[in-house]
Design a protein around this motif. Structure first.
Motif, PDB file in Angstrom:
ATOM      1  N   LEU A   1       1.605   2.104  -3.462  1.00  0.00           N
ATOM      2  CA  LEU A   1       0.451   2.741  -4.101  1.00  0.00           C
ATOM      3  C   LEU A   1       0.374   4.215  -3.720  1.00  0.00           C
ATOM      4  O   LEU A   1       0.073   5.075  -4.569  1.00  0.00           O
ATOM      5  CB  LEU A   1      -0.840   2.025  -3.710  1.00  0.00           C
ATOM      6  CG  LEU A   1      -0.971   0.570  -4.146  1.00  0.00           C
ATOM      7  CD1 LEU A   1      -2.260  -0.029  -3.612  1.00  0.00           C
ATOM      8  CD2 LEU A   1      -0.900   0.441  -5.645  1.00  0.00           C
TER       9      LEU A   1
ATOM     10  N   THR B   1       0.527   5.987 -12.764  1.00  0.00           N
ATOM     11  CA  THR B   1      -0.463   4.941 -12.591  1.00  0.00           C
ATOM     12  C   THR B   1      -0.012   3.947 -11.526  1.00  0.00           C
ATOM     13  O   THR B   1       1.181   3.732 -11.322  1.00  0.00           O
ATOM     14  CB  THR B   1      -0.730   4.232 -13.923  1.00  0.00           C
ATOM     15  OG1 THR B   1      -1.685   3.194 -13.705  1.00  0.00           O
ATOM     16  CG2 THR B   1       0.528   3.624 -14.488  1.00  0.00           C
ATOM     17  N   ARG B   2      -0.975   3.343 -10.868  1.00  0.00           N
ATOM     18  CA  ARG B   2      -0.651   2.371  -9.819  1.00  0.00           C
ATOM     19  C   ARG B   2      -0.110   1.064 -10.388  1.00  0.00           C
ATOM     20  O   ARG B   2       0.352   0.218  -9.630  1.00  0.00           O
ATOM     21  CB  ARG B   2      -1.875   2.119  -8.948  1.00  0.00           C
ATOM     22  CG  ARG B   2      -2.179   3.313  -8.065  1.00  0.00           C
ATOM     23  CD  ARG B   2      -3.297   3.034  -7.127  1.00  0.00           C
ATOM     24  NE  ARG B   2      -3.351   4.064  -6.079  1.00  0.00           N
ATOM     25  CZ  ARG B   2      -4.109   3.967  -5.019  1.00  0.00           C
ATOM     26  NH1 ARG B   2      -4.875   2.912  -4.839  1.00  0.00           N
ATOM     27  NH2 ARG B   2      -4.111   4.917  -4.118  1.00  0.00           N
ATOM     28  N   TRP B   3      -0.153   0.895 -11.691  1.00  0.00           N
ATOM     29  CA  TRP B   3       0.461  -0.276 -12.312  1.00  0.00           C
ATOM     30  C   TRP B   3       1.971  -0.271 -12.103  1.00  0.00           C
ATOM     31  O   TRP B   3       2.617  -1.314 -12.142  1.00  0.00           O
ATOM     32  CB  TRP B   3       0.132  -0.347 -13.799  1.00  0.00           C
ATOM     33  CG  TRP B   3      -1.267  -0.811 -14.052  1.00  0.00           C
ATOM     34  CD1 TRP B   3      -2.319  -0.051 -14.453  1.00  0.00           C
ATOM     35  CD2 TRP B   3      -1.762  -2.145 -13.896  1.00  0.00           C
ATOM     36  NE1 TRP B   3      -3.451  -0.822 -14.555  1.00  0.00           N
ATOM     37  CE2 TRP B   3      -3.134  -2.119 -14.225  1.00  0.00           C
ATOM     38  CE3 TRP B   3      -1.195  -3.347 -13.500  1.00  0.00           C
ATOM     39  CZ2 TRP B   3      -3.927  -3.251 -14.165  1.00  0.00           C
ATOM     40  CZ3 TRP B   3      -1.994  -4.469 -13.448  1.00  0.00           C
ATOM     41  CH2 TRP B   3      -3.340  -4.416 -13.785  1.00  0.00           C
TER      42      TRP B   3
ATOM     43  N   CYS C   1       2.923   6.098  -5.687  1.00  0.00           N
ATOM     44  CA  CYS C   1       2.465   6.327  -7.055  1.00  0.00           C
ATOM     45  C   CYS C   1       1.528   7.520  -7.110  1.00  0.00           C
ATOM     46  O   CYS C   1       1.550   8.294  -8.075  1.00  0.00           O
ATOM     47  CB  CYS C   1       1.780   5.080  -7.615  1.00  0.00           C
ATOM     48  SG  CYS C   1       2.915   3.760  -8.010  1.00  0.00           S
ATOM     49  N   ASP C   2       0.701   7.684  -6.085  1.00  0.00           N
ATOM     50  CA  ASP C   2      -0.161   8.856  -6.011  1.00  0.00           C
ATOM     51  C   ASP C   2       0.668  10.130  -5.864  1.00  0.00           C
ATOM     52  O   ASP C   2       0.344  11.165  -6.456  1.00  0.00           O
ATOM     53  CB  ASP C   2      -1.146   8.741  -4.856  1.00  0.00           C
ATOM     54  CG  ASP C   2      -2.159   7.629  -5.042  1.00  0.00           C
ATOM     55  OD1 ASP C   2      -2.318   7.157  -6.191  1.00  0.00           O
ATOM     56  OD2 ASP C   2      -2.779   7.220  -4.048  1.00  0.00           O
TER      57      ASP C   2
ATOM     58  N   ALA D   1       3.423   0.422  -9.287  1.00  0.00           N
ATOM     59  CA  ALA D   1       3.606  -0.297  -8.017  1.00  0.00           C
ATOM     60  C   ALA D   1       3.412  -1.790  -8.222  1.00  0.00           C
ATOM     61  O   ALA D   1       4.121  -2.604  -7.631  1.00  0.00           O
ATOM     62  CB  ALA D   1       2.634   0.219  -6.970  1.00  0.00           C
ATOM     63  N   ALA D   2       2.456  -2.151  -9.064  1.00  0.00           N
ATOM     64  CA  ALA D   2       2.234  -3.570  -9.342  1.00  0.00           C
ATOM     65  C   ALA D   2       3.456  -4.178 -10.018  1.00  0.00           C
ATOM     66  O   ALA D   2       3.843  -5.321  -9.717  1.00  0.00           O
ATOM     67  CB  ALA D   2       0.992  -3.749 -10.208  1.00  0.00           C
TER      68      ALA D   2
ATOM     69  N   TYR E   1       0.833  -1.198   0.000  1.00  0.00           N
ATOM     70  CA  TYR E   1       0.000   0.000   0.000  1.00  0.00           C
ATOM     71  C   TYR E   1       0.869   1.249   0.000  1.00  0.00           C
ATOM     72  O   TYR E   1       0.502   2.269  -0.582  1.00  0.00           O
ATOM     73  CB  TYR E   1      -0.943   0.002   1.205  1.00  0.00           C
ATOM     74  CG  TYR E   1      -1.923   1.141   1.217  1.00  0.00           C
ATOM     75  CD1 TYR E   1      -2.877   1.281   0.212  1.00  0.00           C
ATOM     76  CD2 TYR E   1      -1.900   2.094   2.229  1.00  0.00           C
ATOM     77  CE1 TYR E   1      -3.772   2.330   0.221  1.00  0.00           C
ATOM     78  CE2 TYR E   1      -2.795   3.138   2.243  1.00  0.00           C
ATOM     79  CZ  TYR E   1      -3.728   3.257   1.226  1.00  0.00           C
ATOM     80  OH  TYR E   1      -4.607   4.299   1.232  1.00  0.00           O
TER      81      TYR E   1
END
Length: 143
Positions: free
Chosen positions: A51, A60-62, A54-55, A64-65, A48
């Motif tokens: 995430l 994009t939160r991708w 990334c904000d 972080a993925a 988290y």
């Protein structure tokens, strides 16, 4: 006696790892605080916190993925054979390196710094440039 020393060494290693994790969460919190995103306890939550970063970076939160997937891909490559193993390992490393540089370069750009310089230096020197981003006086421009 040797077993006791091994248990003590394992305890010290676990405490050092915990201290490193809490310090890295504090560094991420300092960056999030500049953008008004998240609390310290939110940055303590694994994945988290990526995430939230990334904000902060405005990506994009991708991203972080991708950073979270790369170590798992490297672990999965242990079950692969031959040339496929090296392809998976190299791809996972490239994905992580690109995501790491892109994330920190984007954070630096939002703080008014050079994207390429800070992204590349974070790849080359690990978390050291991130410490500068967290503890300097730079703030994102007000809108």
């Amino acid at each position: 006696m040797l077993l006791l020393f091994g248990a003590f060494a394992a305890l010290v290693a676990a405490l050092l790892g915990l201290c490193f994790y809490v310090f890295s969460a504090y560094v991420m919190y300092r960056i999030g605080d500049k953008f008004g995103i998240g609390s310290f306890f939110e940055f303590l939550i694994p994945f988290y916190n990526l995430l939230l970063l990334c904000d902060c970076a405005g990506v994009t939160r991708w991203t972080a993925a991708a950073m979270a997937f790369a170590p798992f891909a490297a672990l999965l490559s242990l079950f692969a054979r031959g040339a496929f193993r090296s392809v998976v390992l190299c791809s996972a490393a490239a994905l992580f390196i690109f995501s790491w540089g892109y994330l920190w370069g984007s954070v630096a750009r939002r703080l008014g710094k050079n994207f390429l310089l800070w992204g590349a230096s974070s790849v080359l020197f690990g978390g050291i440039p991130v410490l500068f981003l967290a503890f300097d006086q730079s703030l994102p421009p007000r809108r």
